[in-house]
Scaffold this motif. Structure first.
Motif, PDB file in Angstrom:
ATOM      1  N   SER B  33      28.585  49.685  27.613  1.00  5.80           N
ATOM      2  CA  SER B  33      29.228  48.519  27.193  1.00  5.80           C
ATOM      3  C   SER B  33      30.499  48.834  26.119  1.00  5.80           C
ATOM      4  CB  SER B  33      28.103  47.556  26.469  1.00  5.80           C
ATOM      5  OG  SER B  33      27.806  47.964  25.265  1.00  5.80           O
ATOM      6  N   ILE B  34      29.890  49.758  25.245  1.00  5.32           N
ATOM      7  CA  ILE B  34      31.151  50.029  24.113  1.00  5.32           C
ATOM      8  C   ILE B  34      32.457  50.520  24.838  1.00  5.32           C
ATOM      9  CG2 ILE B  34      31.326  51.658  22.188  1.00  5.32           C
ATOM     10  CD1 ILE B  34      28.480  51.542  21.657  1.00  5.32           C
ATOM     11  N   ALA B  35      32.053  51.095  26.040  1.00  6.23           N
ATOM     12  CA  ALA B  35      33.417  52.062  26.711  1.00  6.23           C
ATOM     13  C   ALA B  35      34.084  51.077  27.418  1.00  6.23           C
ATOM     14  CB  ALA B  35      32.881  52.806  27.829  1.00  6.23           C
ATOM     15  N   LEU B  37      34.225  47.859  26.333  1.00  4.20           N
ATOM     16  CA  LEU B  37      35.059  46.977  24.900  1.00  4.20           C
ATOM     17  C   LEU B  37      36.374  47.656  24.988  1.00  4.20           C
ATOM     18  CD1 LEU B  37      33.628  45.044  23.082  1.00  4.20           C
ATOM     19  CD2 LEU B  37      33.262  46.915  21.630  1.00  4.20           C
ATOM     20  N   LEU B  38      36.630  49.092  25.036  1.00  3.78           N
ATOM     21  CA  LEU B  38      37.795  49.709  25.046  1.00  3.78           C
ATOM     22  C   LEU B  38      38.615  49.494  26.230  1.00  3.78           C
ATOM     23  CD1 LEU B  38      36.811  52.969  23.287  1.00  3.78           C
ATOM     24  CD2 LEU B  38      37.674  51.042  22.358  1.00  3.78           C
ATOM     25  N   LEU B  39      37.935  49.633  27.409  1.00  2.87           N
ATOM     26  CA  LEU B  39      38.614  49.581  28.674  1.00  2.87           C
ATOM     27  C   LEU B  39      39.124  48.243  29.152  1.00  2.87           C
ATOM     28  CD1 LEU B  39      36.308  52.309  30.712  1.00  2.87           C
ATOM     29  CD2 LEU B  39      38.856  52.507  29.942  1.00  2.87           C
ATOM     30  N   THR B  41      39.594  45.645  27.010  1.00 10.82           N
ATOM     31  CA  THR B  41      40.659  45.427  26.006  1.00 10.82           C
ATOM     32  C   THR B  41      41.911  46.150  26.716  1.00 10.82           C
ATOM     33  OG1 THR B  41      39.011  45.474  24.261  1.00 10.82           O
ATOM     34  CG2 THR B  41      41.601  45.292  23.813  1.00 10.82           C
ATOM     35  N   TRP B  42      42.009  47.311  27.170  1.00 11.19           N
ATOM     36  CA  TRP B  42      43.204  47.837  27.696  1.00 11.19           C
ATOM     37  C   TRP B  42      43.597  47.037  28.878  1.00 11.19           C
ATOM     38  CZ3 TRP B  42      43.106  49.621  32.826  1.00 11.19           C
ATOM     39  CH2 TRP B  42      44.252  50.352  33.170  1.00 11.19           C
ATOM     40  N   SER B  46      46.929  45.038  29.176  1.00 12.10           N
ATOM     41  CA  SER B  46      48.199  45.743  30.061  1.00 12.10           C
ATOM     42  C   SER B  46      48.524  44.651  30.944  1.00 12.10           C
ATOM     43  CB  SER B  46      47.479  47.068  30.910  1.00 12.10           C
ATOM     44  OG  SER B  46      47.150  47.794  30.156  1.00 12.10           O
ATOM     45  N   PRO B  70      43.068  55.152  33.124  1.00  9.18           N
ATOM     46  CA  PRO B  70      42.253  54.052  32.440  1.00  9.18           C
ATOM     47  C   PRO B  70      41.753  53.013  33.529  1.00  9.18           C
ATOM     48  CG  PRO B  70      44.095  54.209  31.474  1.00  9.18           C
ATOM     49  CD  PRO B  70      44.434  54.857  32.553  1.00  9.18           C
ATOM     50  N   PHE B  74      37.553  52.289  34.114  1.00  2.84           N
ATOM     51  CA  PHE B  74      37.234  50.985  34.415  1.00  2.84           C
ATOM     52  C   PHE B  74      36.545  50.729  35.675  1.00  2.84           C
ATOM     53  CE2 PHE B  74      37.465  46.522  35.130  1.00  2.84           C
ATOM     54  CZ  PHE B  74      37.204  45.821  34.105  1.00  2.84           C
TER      55      PHE B  74
END
Lengths: 131, 131
Positions: B33-35, B37-39, B41-42, B46, B70, B74
């Motif tokens: 889930s933390i990963a 959060l970043l992916l 958002t990316w 994008s 990415p 994802f």
């Protein structure tokens, strides 16, 4: 015959007065299911349509920009933001923080306000650019 | 269960100590889930920053390593997180052991199969000729 003797049960859904924390809890599961099934299916369709040629992508675009397609995509966008924000709330409560009624309630309401706001902003931008 | 065996599952487990494992699934859900959060958002950023969402623009974006890498992450992390999340839903509602096993098996095959289709399409875009 242990199964026929009814053991004491903890109070279930029907007995509690509904609050934001319960709504957000159920929304987290519902949006998670929607993203897992519909979201990932559409992502996969989008990627295969991209590589399958002009016709395949035209079909995808036609369906995606139809009224029903837009409703589904906007719904999934909201699901994404709702799941993301209530997911952050889960990570916070996982540390043992924010279980007091006041802050718990506030965070639950904020996830809904935030997800609606982000969805509106994103689609206002997308539909504005498309024009 | 023999007649007269009235011990609850908790009663039987008490005193045996910790199994030293079993938290893996729960923890993996948090880590992915933390990963995401970043992916996630990316991905949203994008999509919003692409000048257009037509086939050529999107293909160019995903052909470049800065888009393909990415996106690959994802897909992998997204399908894994969906699998872990839906397993919780299945385990909550499908109690009969045989049905539970089959439901989880279908879920696993769908997640791995869907992830493979998405990754393969992405690989064709990333490693194929420029659109």
């Amino acid at each position: 015959m242990a199964s026929t003797r009814s053991r004491p049960l903890s109070p279930h859904l029907t007995i509690w007065r509904w609050g934001p924390h319960m709504v957000v809890s159920i929304l987290h599961r519902a949006t998670g299911i929607a993203l897992s099934l519909a979201g990932l299916a559409i992502l996969t369709w989008w990627l295969t349509a991209l590589v399958d040629g002009t016709d395949a992508y035209a079909t995808f675009t036609k369906v995606a920009t139809s009224p029903i397609g837009l409703i589904v995509l906007i719904g999934l966008t909201w699901s994404f933001f709702q799941h993301l924000l209530s997911g952050i709330r889960h990570l916070v409560t996982d540390t043992g923080a924010a279980f007091e009624i006041g802050i718990n309630r506030t965070l639950a309401i904020l996830t809904i306000v935030g997800s609606v706001l982000l969805t509106v902003l994103m689609w206002a931008y997308l539909l504005g650019v498309a024009k | 269960m023999s007649l007269g065996d009235s011990a609850t599952p908790l009663g039987k487990a008490r005193g045996l100590g910790s199994a030293k494992h079993g938290g893996g699934h729960w923890l993996t859900e948090r880590v992915t889930s933390i990963a995401l959060l970043l992916l996630g958002t990316w991905l949203i950023a994008s999509l919003l920053m692409l000048p257009k969402l037509d086939q050529r623009t999107v293909l160019e974006w995903l052909h470049a390593p800065s888009g393909a890498l990415p996106m690959a992450l994802f897909i992998i992390v997204g399908f894994k997180h969906a699998l872990d999340g839906l397993k919780v839903v299945v385990d909550d509602y499908v109690h009969e052991p045989g049905n539970n096993f089959v439901a989880n098996l279908i879920l696993l095959f769908l997640a791995i199969g869907g992830g493979a289709i998405a990754l393969f399409a992405l690989a064709r875009i990333a490693f194929g000729a420029v659109a």
